[in-house]
Design an enzyme around this catalytic site. Structure first.
Site, PDB file in Angstrom:
ATOM      1  N   ASN A   9       0.828  -1.271  -0.119  1.00 36.31           N
ATOM      2  CA  ASN A   9      -0.044   0.112  -0.085  1.00 36.31           C
ATOM      3  C   ASN A   9       0.883   1.311  -0.052  1.00 36.31           C
ATOM      4  O   ASN A   9       1.361   1.650   1.108  1.00 36.31           O
ATOM      5  CB  ASN A   9      -0.943  -0.173   1.357  1.00 36.31           C
ATOM      6  CG  ASN A   9      -1.774   1.169   1.579  1.00 36.31           C
ATOM      7  OD1 ASN A   9      -1.747   1.924   0.532  1.00 36.31           O
ATOM      8  ND2 ASN A   9      -2.278   1.426   2.788  1.00 36.31           N
ATOM      9  N   TRP A  10       1.047   1.996  -1.235  1.00 35.61           N
ATOM     10  CA  TRP A  10       2.161   3.146  -1.291  1.00 35.61           C
ATOM     11  C   TRP A  10       1.517   4.164  -0.639  1.00 35.61           C
ATOM     12  O   TRP A  10       2.231   5.411  -0.369  1.00 35.61           O
ATOM     13  CB  TRP A  10       2.236   3.371  -2.902  1.00 35.61           C
ATOM     14  CG  TRP A  10       2.974   2.307  -3.580  1.00 35.61           C
ATOM     15  CD1 TRP A  10       3.342   1.088  -2.944  1.00 35.61           C
ATOM     16  CD2 TRP A  10       3.532   2.497  -4.677  1.00 35.61           C
ATOM     17  NE1 TRP A  10       4.042   0.465  -4.002  1.00 35.61           N
ATOM     18  CE2 TRP A  10       4.302   0.987  -5.171  1.00 35.61           C
ATOM     19  CE3 TRP A  10       3.593   3.480  -5.851  1.00 35.61           C
ATOM     20  CZ2 TRP A  10       4.908   1.046  -6.278  1.00 35.61           C
ATOM     21  CZ3 TRP A  10       4.017   3.091  -7.045  1.00 35.61           C
ATOM     22  CH2 TRP A  10       4.645   1.893  -6.983  1.00 35.61           C
ATOM     23  N   LYS A  11       0.248   4.392  -0.319  1.00 38.55           N
ATOM     24  CA  LYS A  11      -0.560   5.463   0.188  1.00 38.55           C
ATOM     25  C   LYS A  11      -0.360   6.613  -0.638  1.00 38.55           C
ATOM     26  O   LYS A  11       0.006   6.519  -1.704  1.00 38.55           O
ATOM     27  CB  LYS A  11      -0.065   5.611   1.593  1.00 38.55           C
ATOM     28  CG  LYS A  11      -0.055   4.329   2.593  1.00 38.55           C
ATOM     29  CD  LYS A  11       0.131   4.696   4.128  1.00 38.55           C
ATOM     30  CE  LYS A  11       0.116   3.157   4.663  1.00 38.55           C
ATOM     31  NZ  LYS A  11       0.139   3.300   6.343  1.00 38.55           N
ATOM     32  N   HIS A  97      -9.442   1.264   4.847  1.00 35.25           N
ATOM     33  CA  HIS A  97      -8.269   1.331   5.600  1.00 35.25           C
ATOM     34  C   HIS A  97      -8.440   2.203   6.803  1.00 35.25           C
ATOM     35  O   HIS A  97      -8.984   3.254   6.697  1.00 35.25           O
ATOM     36  CB  HIS A  97      -6.756   1.717   4.830  1.00 35.25           C
ATOM     37  CG  HIS A  97      -5.583   1.863   5.307  1.00 35.25           C
ATOM     38  ND1 HIS A  97      -5.123   2.713   6.041  1.00 35.25           N
ATOM     39  CD2 HIS A  97      -4.600   0.912   5.322  1.00 35.25           C
ATOM     40  CE1 HIS A  97      -3.990   2.527   6.644  1.00 35.25           C
ATOM     41  NE2 HIS A  97      -3.635   1.493   5.876  1.00 35.25           N
ATOM     42  N   GLU A  99      -6.787   4.743   7.941  1.00 38.39           N
ATOM     43  CA  GLU A  99      -6.534   5.947   7.515  1.00 38.39           C
ATOM     44  C   GLU A  99      -7.726   6.595   7.044  1.00 38.39           C
ATOM     45  O   GLU A  99      -8.086   7.827   7.073  1.00 38.39           O
ATOM     46  CB  GLU A  99      -5.189   6.134   6.616  1.00 38.39           C
ATOM     47  CG  GLU A  99      -3.921   6.098   7.490  1.00 38.39           C
ATOM     48  CD  GLU A  99      -2.676   5.408   6.879  1.00 38.39           C
ATOM     49  OE1 GLU A  99      -2.795   5.587   5.640  1.00 38.39           O
ATOM     50  OE2 GLU A  99      -1.966   5.018   7.417  1.00 38.39           O
ATOM     51  N   GLU A 169      -5.163  -4.742  10.946  1.00 39.74           N
ATOM     52  CA  GLU A 169      -4.079  -3.967  10.804  1.00 39.74           C
ATOM     53  C   GLU A 169      -4.319  -3.234  12.174  1.00 39.74           C
ATOM     54  O   GLU A 169      -5.202  -2.190  12.268  1.00 39.74           O
ATOM     55  CB  GLU A 169      -4.093  -2.815   9.947  1.00 39.74           C
ATOM     56  CG  GLU A 169      -3.594  -3.769   8.396  1.00 39.74           C
ATOM     57  CD  GLU A 169      -3.413  -2.477   7.570  1.00 39.74           C
ATOM     58  OE1 GLU A 169      -2.005  -2.772   7.110  1.00 39.74           O
ATOM     59  OE2 GLU A 169      -3.853  -1.574   7.222  1.00 39.74           O
ATOM     60  N   GLY A 175       2.511   2.418  10.811  1.00 40.08           N
ATOM     61  CA  GLY A 175       3.887   3.661  10.592  1.00 40.08           C
ATOM     62  C   GLY A 175       4.421   3.645  11.618  1.00 40.08           C
ATOM     63  O   GLY A 175       4.888   5.004  11.932  1.00 40.08           O
ATOM     64  N   SER A 215       3.678  -1.913  10.388  1.00 45.02           N
ATOM     65  CA  SER A 215       5.151  -2.049  10.403  1.00 45.02           C
ATOM     66  C   SER A 215       5.819  -3.499  10.173  1.00 45.02           C
ATOM     67  O   SER A 215       6.793  -3.958  10.691  1.00 45.02           O
ATOM     68  CB  SER A 215       5.758  -1.597  11.920  1.00 45.02           C
ATOM     69  OG  SER A 215       5.157  -0.310  12.192  1.00 45.02           O
ATOM     70  N   GLY A 236       2.899  -0.964   4.586  1.00 42.73           N
ATOM     71  CA  GLY A 236       2.856   0.461   3.911  1.00 42.73           C
ATOM     72  C   GLY A 236       4.459   1.035   3.834  1.00 42.73           C
ATOM     73  O   GLY A 236       4.808   0.826   2.447  1.00 42.73           O
ATOM     74  N   GLY A 237       4.923   1.396   4.518  1.00 42.22           N
ATOM     75  CA  GLY A 237       6.275   2.265   4.359  1.00 42.22           C
ATOM     76  C   GLY A 237       7.243   1.354   3.537  1.00 42.22           C
ATOM     77  O   GLY A 237       8.145   2.102   2.774  1.00 42.22           O
TER      78      GLY A 237
HETATM   79  P1  PGA Z   1       3.080   0.448   7.723  1.00 42.15           P
HETATM   80  O1  PGA Z   1       1.477   0.499   7.090  1.00 42.15           O
HETATM   81  O2  PGA Z   1       3.546  -0.748   7.037  1.00 42.15           O
HETATM   82  O3  PGA Z   1       3.842   1.696   7.103  1.00 42.15           O
HETATM   83  O4  PGA Z   1       2.967   0.190   9.230  1.00 42.15           O
HETATM   84  C1  PGA Z   1       0.586  -0.552   6.886  1.00 42.15           C
HETATM   85  C2  PGA Z   1      -0.662  -0.150   6.383  1.00 42.15           C
HETATM   86  O5  PGA Z   1      -1.129   1.030   7.024  1.00 42.15           O
HETATM   87  O6  PGA Z   1      -1.321  -0.700   5.334  1.00 42.15           O
END
Ligand code: PGA
Length: 251
Positions: A9-11, A97, A99, A169, A175, A215, A236-237
Site C-alpha cells: 500500500n503505497w499510500k 483502511h 486512515e 491492521e 507506521g 510495520s 505500507g512504508g
Molecule cells: P506500515 O503501514 O507498514 O507503514 O505500518 C501498513 C498499512 O497502513 O497498510
C-alpha cells in the site's frame, strides 16, 4: 492451501514517473514467481502506468487501488468509481483502511457498501479492520475487530468470500515501527477466521486470506509468515523502497 498474499500500500507516495521506475526495478528481480501473490497498490494517478508496465513486461504482479467510492457514478466530485477501476483492469481494491476511517470518516456501513460494490464489479476487496491502542489496552480488541468484520460483511454473499482478503491492521502498529507480536497477530487472525466460519461456513473460513499489517518489514516478515493463520501482509512504508519490498516478497 491458501496462497501467500503480500500487498504493498503505497499510500500518498510516488509520482507516476517514480512509480514506473519502481515497478521496472522490482519486476527485474521478481518476474517468475508463482508461489505467492504480490499486489501493488499505487495512488490512482499511477494505476494506468503501472498496469501498462505489468502487462508489457509480463510481470506476475497484481494491481489494486487504495480506495473507491460506494456508488457507481454521479455527482461526487473528486471520487473514483468501481466501474473506472474495473475498466482499468484492476484486480484488487483496499477498502476501509484505518486512515480512511480516521481522516475521511469511513464507517463500517460505508465499508460494507464498498465491499459489496467491489464484488459486483469483479474487484477483489482487501478489507481492513483493526483496533486502536486504547481499545487494545482496554482488553476489548477482539470484540471490536470481530464486530467490524461482521458489520463490514453484512449481506455479502458466501460465494464472494473466496475472493475476499481481510487485513488485520492494529492502528497502533501502522507506521509506528511497533509491530504486533506474531503470536498476538496470529491470535487475532484466527479469531477472524472463526468469525468467518460462524458468519458463513467452514470452507469459506478455510479459504479466506487474512493478512497482517502494521510495520511489516524485512526483519519481521519471516516470523509473521510462519504463523498458521497469517496468510500474508499489507505493507505500507516498506512497500515504497524497492530493496525492502523485494526482501519482503522473497521472505
Ligand atoms: P506500515 O503501514 O507498514 O507503514 O505500518 C501498513 C498499512 O497502513 O497498510
Amino acid at each position: 492451501m491458501r496462497k501467500p498474499f503480500i500487498a504493498g500500500n503505497w499510500k500518498m507516495n510516488l509520482t507516476h514517473m517514480e512509480a514506473i521506475q519502481f515497478i521496472q526495478d522490482l519486476g527485474y528481480e521478481f518476474k517468475n514467481k508463482n508461489n505467492i501473490d504480490v499486489c501493488i497498490c499505487p495512488p490512482f494517478t499511477s494505476l494506468r502506468s503501472v498496469k501498462t508496465i505489468i502487462d508489457a513486461d509480463k510481470l506476475s504482479f497484481k494491481i489494486g487501488a487504495q480506495n473507491m467510492h460506494w456508488e457507481e457514478s454521479g455527482a461526487f466530485t473528486g471520487e473514483i468509481s468501481p466501474l473506472m477501476l474495473s475498466a482499468l483492469g484492476m484486480d484488487y481494491v483496499i477498502i476501509g483502511h484505518s486512515e480512511r476511517r480516521e481522516y475521511f470518516s469511513e464507517t463500517n456501513e460505508i465499508v460494507n457498501k464498498k465491499v459489496r460494490l467491489a464484488f459486483k464489479h469483479n474487484l477483489k476487496p482487501i478489507m481492513c479492520v483493526g483496533e486502536s491502542l486504547e481499545i487494545r489496552e482496554s482488553g476489548k480488541a477482539e470484540d471490536f475487530v470481530l464486530d467490524q468484520v461482521s458489520k463490514c460483511l453484512q449481506d455479502v454473499e458466501a460465494k464472494n468470500i473466496f475472493d475476499l482478503t481481510i487485513a488485520y491492521e492494529p492502528i497502533w502498529a501502522i507506521g509506528t515501527g511497533k509491530n504486533a507480536t506474531s503470536a498476538d497477530a496470529n491470535d487475532m487472525c484466527l479469531a477472524i477466521r472463526k468469525k468467518v466460519s460462524d458468519l458463513y461456513n467452514a470452507s469459506a473460513a478455510d479459504i479466506v486470506r487474512i493478512q497482517y499489517g502494521g510495520s511489516v518489514k524485512p526483519s519481521n516478515i519471516t516470523e509473521l509468515m510462519s504463523m498458521p493463520d497469517i496468510d500474508g501482509a499489507l505493507v505500507g512504508g516498506a512497500s515504497i523502497k524497492v530493496e525492502d519490498f523485494e526482501a519482503i516478497i522473497n521472505y
